[in-house]
Design an enzyme around this catalytic site. Structure first.
Site, PDB file in Angstrom:
ATOM      1  N   GLY A  98      -1.500  13.301   4.234  1.00 53.55           N
ATOM      2  CA  GLY A  98      -1.958  14.198   3.792  1.00 53.55           C
ATOM      3  C   GLY A  98      -2.932  14.563   3.764  1.00 53.55           C
ATOM      4  CD  GLU A 124      11.317  -0.846  10.651  1.00 57.47           C
ATOM      5  OE1 GLU A 124      11.173   0.311   9.927  1.00 57.47           O
ATOM      6  OE2 GLU A 124      10.778  -1.825  10.272  1.00 57.47           O
ATOM      7  CG  HIS A 158       8.914   3.728   4.065  1.00 56.16           C
ATOM      8  ND1 HIS A 158      10.393   3.957   4.981  1.00 56.16           N
ATOM      9  CD2 HIS A 158       8.354   3.218   5.157  1.00 56.16           C
ATOM     10  CE1 HIS A 158      10.334   3.575   5.561  1.00 56.16           C
ATOM     11  NE2 HIS A 158       9.516   2.915   6.080  1.00 56.16           N
ATOM     12  CG  ASN A 217      10.670   4.129   9.890  1.00 54.00           C
ATOM     13  OD1 ASN A 217      11.191   4.740  10.832  1.00 54.00           O
ATOM     14  ND2 ASN A 217      10.576   3.350   9.768  1.00 54.00           N
TER      15      ASN A 217
HETATM   16  P1  FDA Z   1      -1.248   6.723   1.564  1.00 51.56           P
HETATM   17  O1  FDA Z   1      -0.500   6.259   0.538  1.00 51.56           O
HETATM   18  O2  FDA Z   1      -1.709   6.607   3.363  1.00 51.56           O
HETATM   19  O3  FDA Z   1      -3.239   7.070   0.909  1.00 51.56           O
HETATM   20  C1  FDA Z   1      -3.253   6.889   0.114  1.00 51.56           C
HETATM   21  C2  FDA Z   1      -4.366   6.785  -0.613  1.00 51.56           C
HETATM   22  O4  FDA Z   1      -4.985   7.274  -1.592  1.00 51.56           O
HETATM   23  C3  FDA Z   1      -4.327   4.895  -0.703  1.00 51.56           C
HETATM   24  O5  FDA Z   1      -5.722   5.056   0.917  1.00 51.56           O
HETATM   25  C4  FDA Z   1      -5.031   5.202  -1.731  1.00 51.56           C
HETATM   26  O6  FDA Z   1      -6.284   3.796  -1.718  1.00 51.56           O
HETATM   27  C5  FDA Z   1      -6.211   6.127  -2.262  1.00 51.56           C
HETATM   28  N1  FDA Z   1      -5.657   6.450  -3.089  1.00 51.56           N
HETATM   29  C6  FDA Z   1      -4.634   6.984  -4.021  1.00 51.56           C
HETATM   30  N2  FDA Z   1      -5.157   6.548  -5.762  1.00 51.56           N
HETATM   31  C7  FDA Z   1      -6.303   6.603  -5.907  1.00 51.56           C
HETATM   32  C8  FDA Z   1      -7.384   7.030  -6.428  1.00 51.56           C
HETATM   33  N3  FDA Z   1      -7.327   7.335  -7.942  1.00 51.56           N
HETATM   34  N4  FDA Z   1      -8.718   6.964  -6.158  1.00 51.56           N
HETATM   35  C9  FDA Z   1      -9.690   7.695  -4.821  1.00 51.56           C
HETATM   36  N5  FDA Z   1      -8.133   6.680  -3.945  1.00 51.56           N
HETATM   37  C10 FDA Z   1      -6.886   6.540  -3.943  1.00 51.56           C
HETATM   38  N6  FDA Z   1       5.557   4.753   7.395  1.00 51.56           N
HETATM   39  C11 FDA Z   1       6.550   5.476   8.397  1.00 51.56           C
HETATM   40  O7  FDA Z   1       6.420   6.418   9.289  1.00 51.56           O
HETATM   41  N7  FDA Z   1       6.661   4.039   9.567  1.00 51.56           N
HETATM   42  C12 FDA Z   1       5.794   3.229   9.579  1.00 51.56           C
HETATM   43  O8  FDA Z   1       6.591   1.959  10.471  1.00 51.56           O
HETATM   44  C13 FDA Z   1       5.764   2.671   8.801  1.00 51.56           C
HETATM   45  N8  FDA Z   1       6.050   1.256   8.196  1.00 51.56           N
HETATM   46  C14 FDA Z   1       5.044   0.790   6.770  1.00 51.56           C
HETATM   47  C15 FDA Z   1       4.764  -0.898   6.606  1.00 51.56           C
HETATM   48  C16 FDA Z   1       3.731  -1.216   5.133  1.00 51.56           C
HETATM   49  C17 FDA Z   1       4.010  -2.947   4.677  1.00 51.56           C
HETATM   50  C18 FDA Z   1       3.569  -0.113   4.652  1.00 51.56           C
HETATM   51  C19 FDA Z   1       2.581  -0.350   3.014  1.00 51.56           C
HETATM   52  C20 FDA Z   1       4.064   1.202   5.146  1.00 51.56           C
HETATM   53  C21 FDA Z   1       4.459   2.126   5.637  1.00 51.56           C
HETATM   54  N9  FDA Z   1       4.946   2.959   5.725  1.00 51.56           N
HETATM   55  C22 FDA Z   1       5.585   3.248   7.516  1.00 51.56           C
HETATM   56  C23 FDA Z   1       4.527   4.517   5.298  1.00 51.56           C
HETATM   57  C24 FDA Z   1       3.618   5.303   5.115  1.00 51.56           C
HETATM   58  O9  FDA Z   1       2.734   3.846   5.304  1.00 51.56           O
HETATM   59  C25 FDA Z   1       3.654   6.101   3.667  1.00 51.56           C
HETATM   60  O10 FDA Z   1       4.507   6.497   3.905  1.00 51.56           O
HETATM   61  C26 FDA Z   1       2.364   6.755   4.035  1.00 51.56           C
HETATM   62  O11 FDA Z   1       1.660   5.507   3.912  1.00 51.56           O
HETATM   63  C27 FDA Z   1       2.183   7.325   2.535  1.00 51.56           C
HETATM   64  O12 FDA Z   1       1.398   8.222   3.180  1.00 51.56           O
HETATM   65  P2  FDA Z   1       0.355   9.351   1.959  1.00 51.56           P
HETATM   66  O13 FDA Z   1      -0.900  10.466   2.239  1.00 51.56           O
HETATM   67  O14 FDA Z   1       0.906   9.937   1.244  1.00 51.56           O
HETATM   68  O15 FDA Z   1      -0.619   8.046   1.465  1.00 51.56           O
END
Ligand code: FDA
Length: 503
Positions: free
Chosen positions: A16, A356, A441, A479
């Site tokens: 996002g 998956e 997720h 996903n």
């Molecule tokens: P996202 O979590 O990507 O990013 C948030 C960022 O904000 C992070 O870098 C964090 O460090 C930072 N942050 C948080 N709080 C903060 C603060 N207070 N100050 C500064 N920075 C801060 N999805 C999919 O579609 N296909 C897939 O194959 C997979 N597989 C998968 C495997 C694994 C191991 C995980 C952990 C996750 C997946 N996912 C997935 C899920 C997918 O990665 C997830 O849904 C998205 O990254 C979420 O995107 P967002 O933009 O919501 O935040």
């Protein structure tokens, strides 16, 4: 001394956040991104930026003295997790709440650094059910295709899939699913399948074939730092501050004043400061964004934030399970960490599931078939602010995972019956065949149309926006990152056109 001012501030660098920063920068708006994790571009002593799942080191986990892999044991042996020494700003975090561990990525690129790259688009009927106020035509004609193109989504060549040893595990699970009467589908990915072919042929350094995925991929994966974030920096209007956490948000004039805490890689706070901004976009992920808003409401810095903040959280119905294959059904000792097939039982009236087919890339024959199932689970968790710890607490009871477990079990019981196989009980602590006590997720916490308006504007707070997975009400059926990306594209297009005409 007055805090420095930037027209637009974006918290986080995940999906996002990255979409939002690119579109702001391209519109000529000076934008600063704040990311609590590192920029992952510097090789360690081994010449690699990231470590593999087979030999994890301090780079693997976000401030933990031990790895916290999704599997606890292998053949009941404590061989999966490793001690890491001094806690370090590694790339994968697991936030543990009672009954639920949530995995998230830390670093420039957020979850894109650690995820499996699977890039499916949800079934339109289910998307419309979960996000009924969003114009589905605009999403399916415009924003989903845009997101897929920008993210570099590609699909495996069917001839390669049928012959390569590295997807034998996928073909075995597919055959078993078909024998039980289920359908399967090919799932697009952001890992470059041409690269995979080259690494298999030893023409390029191995990544998906070297056990790399949840602690980062050194090659092959089009993570956000190579797509949206590279383009955002290319506008010349976007800068990223790393190892800096946003802690507080308060109103200041027509904009916001944001508290920052900068750390070193060992977690020591090296600087506290403030930055002020005209518009503030929260892209800190489902837990990060929800926590920032709850803290602001409950500590009184933004006391009028909506009561809906903290509600509507779900796991996307995540369940992990594994089956024990017959000895004549080996799954292969060299497995690609990048999944490419799924069992699609989503139209089942009673137990919908999209499972998956996951690898178990341990470098030797395991005779195991591993799965991450996405199920329908109507249960929702709720966050509250904890004044003692200054963190968000998730309220999720163990029984709230039961609907996920039931749907997954209905699917895999049928496969086991058809094939004459059983579950593996050596992988999850307590001899469990299923694990629904962790998720990849996380979705929800600041729902679209409830905590925000229909475009992510936080209610009664002009200039404050939510851009990430916290907008989505707990479930998508597939996903989530393609949907998070497409929704962010849709929202920022509207916000740019209506709120942020160039000043
Ligand atoms: P996202 O979590 O990507 O990013 C948030 C960022 O904000 C992070 O870098 C964090 O460090 C930072 N942050 C948080 N709080 C903060 C603060 N207070 N100050 C500064 N920075 C801060 N999805 C999919 O579609 N296909 C897939 O194959 C997979 N597989 C998968 C495997 C694994 C191991 C995980 C952990 C996750 C997946 N996912 C997935 C899920 C997918 O990665 C997830 O849904 C998205 O990254 C979420 O995107 P967002 O933009 O919501 O935040």
């Amino acid at each position: 001394e007055a805090a420095p001012y930037v027209p637009a501030l974006v918290v986080g660098t995940g999906y996002g956040a990255a979409v939002t920063a690119l579109r702001l920068g391209a519109a000529g708006i000076r934008t600063t991104m704040i990311e609590m994790g590192q920029l992952w571009n510097t090789p360690g002593k081994d010449g690699k930026v990231f470590c593999s799942t087979l030999k994890p080191d301090r780079r693997s986990m976000w401030f933990s003295s031990r790895t916290k892999a999704p599997l606890d044991t292998f053949l009941w042996l404590d061989v999966v997790n490793r001690d890491l020494g001094r806690p370090y700003a590694g790339v994968l975090d697991r936030i543990d709440f009672p009954n639920m561990g949530v995995y998230v990525g830390r670093g420039v690129g957020g979850g894109s650094l650690v995820n499996g790259g699977m890039a499916p688009t949800p079934q339109r009927a289910y998307f419309e059910k979960m996000l009924p106020t969003v114009d589905a035509d605009a999403m399916y004609k415009r924003y989903f295709p845009l997101a897929r193109r920008m993210l570099g989504v590609n699909t495996i060549d069917p001839r390669y899939l049928e012959q390569t040893p590295v997807y034998k595990y996928a073909r075995v699970s597919r055959r078993h699913a078909h024998q039980a009467g289920f359908r399967t589908s090919v799932v697009p990915n952001v890992y470059d399948f041409n690269y995979l072919r080259r690494e298999e042929n030893k023409q390029a350094p191995r990544s998906a074939l070297a056990g790399e995925v949840i602690y980062g991929n050194n090659h092959g994966k089009q993570s956000l730092d190579k797509t949206y974030l590279a383009d955002a920096l290319g506008t010349g209007n976007v800068t990223i501050r790393t190892l800096t956490r946003v802690t507080t948000i308060r109103q200041q004039g027509k904009g916001y004043l944001v508290g920052l805490e900068q750390i070193d890689v060992w977690g020591k706070v090296v600087r506290r400061s403030e930055i002020s901004c005209g518009s503030l976009f929260l892209g800190a992920g489902s837990i990060g964004t929800t926590e920032l808003l709850l803290r602001a409401r409950e500590t009184g810095t933004l006391p009028d934030l909506p009561t809906a903040i903290g509600n509507g959280w779900g796991t996307n119905g995540n369940v992990m399970t594994a089956r024990a294959n017959h000895l004549w059904d080996p799954t292969g000792s060299l497995q690609s960490t990048i999944p490419t097939l799924a069992i699609d039982n989503w139209n089942d009236p009673k137990h919908p599931a999209f499972a998956e087919i996951a690898p178990l890339p341990v470098g030797l024959e395991t005779w195991a078939s591993l799965y991450l199932a996405i199920t329908v689970n109507p249960e929702r968790g709720r966050f509250t602010y904890n004044h003692t710890t200054d963190r968000a607490d998730l309220h999720w009871s163990a029984s709230q995972s039961t609907p996920s477990l039931r749907s997954a079990q209905a699917l895999f019981d049928k496969i086991n019956n058809a094939i004459g196989t059983t579950y593996r009980r050596d992988l999850f602590a307590g001899n469990r065949a299923f694990a629904a006590d962790f998720c990849y997720h996380p979705l929800g916490g600041a729902l679209l149309g409830k905590a925000t308006d229909n475009y992510g504007r936080v209610r009664n707070h002009p200039g404050l926006y939510v851009t990430d997975s916290s907008l989505i009400p707990g479930s998508l059926g597939v996903n989530p990152f393609v949907t998070i990306t497409a929704l962010a594209e849709r929202n920022i297009a509207h916000v740019l056109a209506t709120d942020l005409k160039r000043r």
